[in-house]
Motif scaffolding. Sequence first.
Motif, short mmCIF file in Angstrom:
data_model
loop_
_atom_site.label_atom_id
_atom_site.label_comp_id
_atom_site.label_asym_id
_atom_site.label_seq_id
_atom_site.Cartn_x
_atom_site.Cartn_y
_atom_site.Cartn_z
N TRP A 266 35.44 40.41 42.20
CA TRP A 266 35.85 39.34 42.69
C TRP A 266 36.53 39.31 43.99
CZ3 TRP A 266 41.04 37.66 42.89
CH2 TRP A 266 41.15 36.28 43.13
N PHE A 267 37.42 40.13 44.26
CA PHE A 267 38.16 40.13 45.54
C PHE A 267 36.88 40.37 46.64
CE2 PHE A 267 40.88 41.93 48.89
CZ PHE A 267 41.73 41.22 48.53
N ARG A 268 35.98 40.92 46.40
CA ARG A 268 35.04 41.26 47.39
C ARG A 268 34.31 39.83 47.88
NH1 ARG A 268 32.50 46.65 45.08
NH2 ARG A 268 33.68 48.23 46.32
N LEU B 120 34.20 37.01 51.71
CA LEU B 120 33.21 36.71 51.97
C LEU B 120 33.24 34.99 52.43
CD1 LEU B 120 30.24 38.35 50.17
CD2 LEU B 120 31.31 38.87 52.35
N ASN B 121 34.12 34.33 51.62
CA ASN B 121 34.57 33.05 51.71
C ASN B 121 35.83 32.85 52.40
OD1 ASN B 121 34.66 30.30 51.75
ND2 ASN B 121 34.25 30.01 49.43
N LYS B 122 35.76 32.55 53.73
CA LYS B 122 37.17 32.54 54.75
C LYS B 122 37.96 31.38 54.14
CE LYS B 122 35.11 34.92 58.49
NZ LYS B 122 34.78 34.63 59.91
N TYR C 40 42.26 47.40 64.40
CA TYR C 40 41.21 47.42 62.90
C TYR C 40 41.67 45.77 62.34
CZ TYR C 40 40.16 47.94 58.16
OH TYR C 40 39.69 47.95 57.02
N THR C 41 40.32 45.15 61.95
CA THR C 41 40.56 43.95 61.30
C THR C 41 39.69 43.63 60.05
OG1 THR C 41 38.23 43.13 62.31
CG2 THR C 41 40.25 43.00 63.62
N SER C 42 40.13 42.68 59.10
CA SER C 42 39.27 42.43 58.05
C SER C 42 37.84 42.73 58.08
CB SER C 42 39.87 41.30 57.32
OG SER C 42 39.58 40.01 58.10
N ALA C 43 37.56 41.89 59.20
CA ALA C 43 35.99 41.97 59.43
C ALA C 43 35.35 43.41 59.41
CB ALA C 43 35.55 41.28 60.93
N ASP C 44 36.26 44.50 60.10
CA ASP C 44 35.71 45.73 59.88
C ASP C 44 35.38 46.41 58.57
OD1 ASP C 44 37.73 46.25 62.80
OD2 ASP C 44 35.64 46.20 62.73
N ALA C 45 36.20 45.97 57.73
CA ALA C 45 36.48 46.39 56.27
C ALA C 45 35.04 45.94 55.69
CB ALA C 45 37.48 45.98 55.39
N ARG C 46 34.65 44.70 55.93
CA ARG C 46 33.48 44.19 55.17
C ARG C 46 32.15 44.88 55.77
NH1 ARG C 46 36.51 39.39 55.37
NH2 ARG C 46 35.09 38.57 57.27
#
Length: 606
Positions: free
Chosen positions: A472-474, A478-480, A600-606
């Motif tokens: 669910w968290f993932r 994806l929906n900012k 490092y950003t949240s985009a890198d995590a995705r």
Amino acid sequence: MGFGVSYVVLFSVMFVCAWSQDDDAAVMQKLKTLISKNNHNLDWSNNDFCLWEGIRCNGKRVTSISFNSSTVQGDLPDEEWVQLTELTDFHCSVNNLSGAFPHMPNSLQRLYINNNSFTSMPDDFFNNLTNLIEVTIDFNLFSKWQIPSSLKNCLALKKFSAMNANLVGEIPELLFGTETLSSLTDLMLSYNFLEGNLPNSLSGSTIETLWLNNQNGNKLNGTLFVLQNMTSLKEIWVQSNAFTGPIPDLSNLDQLVTVSFRDNELTGVVPSSLTSLQSLKSVILANNNLQGSYPKFGKGVTVEMNGNNFCTMDVGQPCSPLVNALLSVVEPFGYPLNLVQSWKGNDPCNGSWSGIGCSNGNITSIDFRNKGISGSISPSFASLSSLTTLLLANNNLTGTIPKELASMPALKLLDVSNNSLYGQIPLFRAVTGRVTTKVDVYSYGVILMEIITGRRALDNSEPEENMHLVTWFRRILLNKGSFEKVIDPAMDINEEGLESFKDIAGLASHCCAREPHQRPEMGQIVNVLAPLVEIWKPAEPDDDDMYGIDFDMSLPQVLSKWQNLEGTSNALDVSSSVSASYENTQSSIPPRSPRFANPYTSADAR
């Protein structure tokens, strides 16, 4: 004056008696008119209705009416029956009576109307029948109806039989338990349209005969575990339903004579608690998915076992060690049907056993991913010494990872992701001999998600698609536009803090990557979190907090302060060499991974 009062009372009693007798006569005369039209077998010619065939009276009050198997047709009188206020027995079985069955007087104790063509019963029929003891309404043409909740008012009820009575829906949870019908001994609901689980309230009931067999439609389903607490049972007929799971422990049912579980979807081994019962006379287990060795019952027990998955058809012959090991590992899962339905024969390496991979006659891989399995992981997996791959991901497993799994000599890959496992993780070693931390990283990511959202890792109260926190968290990431809505309101985050939370959310998602090699090292996690310490540093420390952290102190200094406050310096035995290593903690942190962007950003995590 006394004589006058006595005269009035006597006159009133005589009037009531005469009025009641006239009422009985009127009802019986109306019934006679019906009977005479359609039947010539009953002798109801006498002027005194108490002398009619099948009629019993107390004085001039009717107490029993019986015209079974008399080919009577037509409808019964509507509301006049309630006037027979001393009627205790009404029997009209095996006729062709039709229409709506009428209300009956409160005095009624036994009602037998089976094998007719009645089309309905009043919704409130059982409301006032507090003296009712036996009810048999089988094989009528009732419109679809549910088991009436008003039965709970029949506190003296011992027998309720409504077979082939067009009953639909579930068996009410609190209707047939010890809190309501505490005298019930016979419950017969076969050949209806009942569905759902057996209610837990049956546990501890006084029921001796339980017939729930041959339901139509969706059928009764779930497990049979409640039976193990119905210790008064003598007969169990639940055949031709959709029950799953193993046969429960029936060792406390020491009066059990007949058991019919045939034509269900039961799995697992036949327990010794059933085979050893001394009271048994008949056991029918045919056409299930039962496994293990062919069971051996005592002398004189009639047995029907065909249509199962026993490893051998020779009574008492044991299964192979590999079969026994596999049955042991799925026992805590409840022997799930979708997994073991294909487990037939005595050789798990014959290529037909679902989820089992072999090499040279040894089990080397087990793949139970995405099976909807619940329960705990069995230590018996460790008995499979050749196992190299164990995949249990994407299920509903709970509990801990057994420490025995860490000692498996050939195990190279263990995947338990996307469950709800807690507790201490055993110390697994990779084939190089080094301790792997990737499982800890995954767990840390789950904890971060729990902190951010205030949700649990597995929440059964949520819809199925939102039940698992990680998946669910993932989706949320994806929906900012949705991220702010999932932050725990207790956090009270401002705009500056929101940006930091997005970075942490991305880190949490990266920690929970499906493949272990895609997860960061703990040192890299520290590098991401360290810059956020200044942002979150409290502006005004709480002086009243004896455990308050001085953010100007180093980690070893903080540790020493806590030890002094607790008086645990000696117990912890922190040596000067260890303290010295803490002084250089920053230098021991691995450099930023080249896979991370800078910063490092949240985009890198995705």
